[in-house]
Design an enzyme around this catalytic site. Structure first.
Site, PDB file in Angstrom:
ATOM      1  CG  ASP A   7      -1.939   1.154   1.143  1.00 50.38           C
ATOM      2  OD1 ASP A   7      -2.765   1.148   0.213  1.00 50.38           O
ATOM      3  OD2 ASP A   7      -1.890   2.059   1.984  1.00 50.38           O
ATOM      4  CD  GLU A   9      -1.948   6.351   2.808  1.00 50.94           C
ATOM      5  OE1 GLU A   9      -2.566   7.213   2.136  1.00 50.94           O
ATOM      6  OE2 GLU A   9      -2.508   5.357   3.290  1.00 50.94           O
ATOM      7  CG  HIS A  57      -1.811  10.866   4.005  1.00 49.57           C
ATOM      8  ND1 HIS A  57      -1.186  12.025   4.404  1.00 49.57           N
ATOM      9  CD2 HIS A  57      -1.885  10.923   2.648  1.00 49.57           C
ATOM     10  CE1 HIS A  57      -0.873  12.752   3.340  1.00 49.57           C
ATOM     11  NE2 HIS A  57      -1.315  12.101   2.252  1.00 49.57           N
ATOM     12  CG  HIS A 152      -6.445   5.866   4.626  1.00 48.07           C
ATOM     13  ND1 HIS A 152      -6.754   4.797   3.812  1.00 48.07           N
ATOM     14  CD2 HIS A 152      -7.607   6.494   4.871  1.00 48.07           C
ATOM     15  CE1 HIS A 152      -8.052   4.790   3.574  1.00 48.07           C
ATOM     16  NE2 HIS A 152      -8.596   5.818   4.202  1.00 48.07           N
ATOM     17  CG  ASP A 157      -4.472   1.437   5.053  1.00 51.79           C
ATOM     18  OD1 ASP A 157      -4.899   1.346   6.219  1.00 51.79           O
ATOM     19  OD2 ASP A 157      -4.725   2.403   4.322  1.00 51.79           O
TER      20      ASP A 157
END
Length: 236
Positions: A7, A9, A57, A152, A157
């Site tokens: 994952d 960001e 985030h 997040h 995640d």
């Protein structure tokens, strides 16, 4: 198969307009079980963070200012993911950013490192058409706790997605499978033991047989046809 659940960001939504990766998190799974290997970095994007992205985030440019740039962690990332099946939720988004970062470094696309890419969002849409299929929604659907997730985060995640992926693919739902002794019924060399020959045979009595025929007749009368186990249907 070695799998890497990944994952990211980012500073915003579009790498084509200059948005960059600011966090990447990966967890490793071998034989559908998580190992203790993870890959996690915050990354200095050398640009501002969009307000909308920050709301998701909570990573600020100030916080990221002393973190490594992507070029400084790329070799470690390649080593971690190379040759694995990569599992991503909404793969098009993350791969677009990762391929862009690799292009900026004059490297072949990131996706070329993967033996296979699995997009759990596409899979979820096929499994649950017309329903919400965000990571949060899937966690709720599969009773995976994400109460500790207020914002997040790439590593968190990825860990949640690993649990979701295992649930979606119906693996490890019942840990009692590990308790099955597959050596039962085998001899010391691993070959199947011969069946015993001293079984006691219990034959049905005449009354039992009569009751059985009576029930078959009642079934045939109710269904207006002979049952599939009727002698008329089983005769060769």
């Amino acid at each position: 198969m070695r799998q890497v659940i990944l994952d990211t960001e980012t500073t915003g939504l579009n790498p084509a307009t200059g948005d960059r990766i600011i966090e990447i998190g990966c967890v490793e799974m071998i034989g559908r079980r998580l190992t203790d290997r993870t890959f996690h970095y915050y990354i200095n994007p050398e640009r501002d963070i969009d307000a909308g992205a920050f709301a998701v985030h909570g990573l600020s440019r100030e916080f990221l200012s002393d973190k490594p740039i992507f070029a400084n962690i790329v070799e470690q990332l390649i080593e971690f993911v190379d040759g694995a099946e990569i599992v991503i939720h909404n793969a098009a988004f993350d791969l677009g950013f990762l391929d862009n970062e690799f292009a900026l470094l004059k490297r072949p696309p990131f996706r070329n490192l993967a033996a296979k890419i699995t997009d759990t969002l596409l899979d979820a849409r096929q499994m649950f058409p017309g329903k919400r299929n965000s990571l949060d929604a899937l966690c709720e659907r599969f009773s995976i706790s994400n109460q500790h997730r207020t914002l997040h985060g790439a590593l968190l995640d990825a860990q949640l997605l690993a649990e979701v992926y295992v649930s979606m693919t119906r693996g490890q739902e019942d840990l009692s499978i590990d308790l099955i002794d597959y050596t039962v019924g085998t001899d010391a060399s691993g070959h199947t033991k011969a069946l015993p020959t001293d079984f006691k045979i219990l034959a049905a009595s005449e009354d039992d047989l009569a009751q059985h025929e009576k029930i078959l007749a009642e079934i045939a009368k109710a269904s207006k046809k002979d049952s599939v186990w009727s002698p008329l249907n089983t005769a060769s």
